[in-house]
Design a protein around this motif. Sequence first.
Motif, PDB file in Angstrom:
ATOM      1  N   MET A   1       0.807  -1.217   0.000  1.00 46.70           N
ATOM      2  CA  MET A   1       0.000   0.000   0.000  1.00 46.70           C
ATOM      3  C   MET A   1       0.849   1.280   0.000  1.00 46.70           C
ATOM      4  SD  MET A   1      -3.227   1.027  -0.068  1.00 46.70           S
ATOM      5  CE  MET A   1      -4.280  -0.212   0.596  1.00 46.70           C
ATOM      6  N   SER A   4       1.556   2.146  -3.532  1.00 46.54           N
ATOM      7  CA  SER A   4       0.341   2.619  -4.201  1.00 46.54           C
ATOM      8  C   SER A   4       0.048   4.062  -3.841  1.00 46.54           C
ATOM      9  CB  SER A   4      -0.854   1.740  -3.819  1.00 46.54           C
ATOM     10  OG  SER A   4      -0.666   0.429  -4.267  1.00 46.54           O
ATOM     11  N   ARG A   5       0.203   4.402  -2.579  1.00 46.25           N
ATOM     12  CA  ARG A   5      -0.067   5.772  -2.136  1.00 46.25           C
ATOM     13  C   ARG A   5       0.954   6.742  -2.734  1.00 46.25           C
ATOM     14  NH1 ARG A   5      -3.399   6.324   2.691  1.00 46.25           N
ATOM     15  NH2 ARG A   5      -2.193   8.189   3.102  1.00 46.25           N
ATOM     16  N   VAL A  61      -5.712  -5.915  -7.997  1.00 42.60           N
ATOM     17  CA  VAL A  61      -6.347  -6.228  -6.726  1.00 42.60           C
ATOM     18  C   VAL A  61      -7.765  -5.670  -6.732  1.00 42.60           C
ATOM     19  CG1 VAL A  61      -4.183  -6.340  -5.422  1.00 42.60           C
ATOM     20  CG2 VAL A  61      -5.335  -4.156  -5.701  1.00 42.60           C
ATOM     21  N   THR A  62      -8.524  -5.980  -5.696  1.00 43.81           N
ATOM     22  CA  THR A  62      -9.929  -5.542  -5.656  1.00 43.81           C
ATOM     23  C   THR A  62     -10.138  -4.369  -4.704  1.00 43.81           C
ATOM     24  OG1 THR A  62     -10.383  -7.220  -3.986  1.00 43.81           O
ATOM     25  CG2 THR A  62     -10.829  -7.813  -6.278  1.00 43.81           C
ATOM     26  N   ASP A  63      -9.254  -3.391  -4.774  1.00 46.31           N
ATOM     27  CA  ASP A  63      -9.465  -2.165  -4.010  1.00 46.31           C
ATOM     28  C   ASP A  63      -9.132  -0.964  -4.900  1.00 46.31           C
ATOM     29  OD1 ASP A  63      -6.682  -2.032  -4.045  1.00 46.31           O
ATOM     30  OD2 ASP A  63      -6.441  -2.592  -1.956  1.00 46.31           O
ATOM     31  N   TRP A  64      -9.092   0.208  -4.321  1.00 53.05           N
ATOM     32  CA  TRP A  64      -8.905   1.438  -5.089  1.00 53.05           C
ATOM     33  C   TRP A  64      -7.598   1.478  -5.855  1.00 53.05           C
ATOM     34  CZ3 TRP A  64      -4.926   4.897  -4.419  1.00 53.05           C
ATOM     35  CH2 TRP A  64      -4.157   4.750  -3.268  1.00 53.05           C
ATOM     36  N   THR A  65      -6.590   0.733  -5.409  1.00 53.76           N
ATOM     37  CA  THR A  65      -5.279   0.803  -6.050  1.00 53.76           C
ATOM     38  C   THR A  65      -5.294   0.248  -7.478  1.00 53.76           C
ATOM     39  OG1 THR A  65      -4.560  -1.297  -5.072  1.00 53.76           O
ATOM     40  CG2 THR A  65      -4.072   0.721  -3.838  1.00 53.76           C
ATOM     41  N   LYS A 118      -7.648   9.056  -1.990  1.00 57.74           N
ATOM     42  CA  LYS A 118      -7.169   7.835  -1.327  1.00 57.74           C
ATOM     43  C   LYS A 118      -5.670   7.892  -1.037  1.00 57.74           C
ATOM     44  CE  LYS A 118     -10.880   5.169  -1.259  1.00 57.74           C
ATOM     45  NZ  LYS A 118     -11.397   4.516  -0.063  1.00 57.74           N
ATOM     46  N   THR A 123      -4.021   7.717   7.303  1.00 54.02           N
ATOM     47  CA  THR A 123      -4.257   6.305   7.588  1.00 54.02           C
ATOM     48  C   THR A 123      -4.441   6.121   9.082  1.00 54.02           C
ATOM     49  OG1 THR A 123      -1.896   5.871   7.764  1.00 54.02           O
ATOM     50  CG2 THR A 123      -2.911   5.514   5.607  1.00 54.02           C
TER      51      THR A 123
END
Length: 125
Positions: A1, A4-5, A61-65, A118, A123
């Motif tokens: 993550m 990704s951020r 993946v199955t999220d915002w990223t 996002k 966090t």
Amino acid sequence: MPNSRRIGGLVGPTIVAMIVSEFPLVQPHLYDAQIPPVVYLSGTLMFVGGLAIVRAHNDWVTDWTVLITLSGWFFLVLGLLRMFAAGLYQRGAANTSASAFMALETIVLLVGLIITFKSYRRTDG
């Protein structure tokens, strides 16, 4: 993550700035005198940016990223289209209505805003 951020922190605001600056309500005649060499150059820049994103973040993946990965692939493919078919792309863009551009750009703007939010939100922990 964290990766990704970090990437999203660059990609999201870039998408927002690009879309807002070329939005027909901001610059209604931006694409009126578009010439194939400029389309080609912008395609080359899009291709390099998209390739950099895909190389650094090709995570399905199955999220915002996944929006970051999709953005990279979108820029890569659009860049190739602009590079190899600059004249065709230019004629197609000239024949597309302003309302169609605004609808597509609104969708891309929302994706850029989601990635930005996002990426920059705090966090927990």
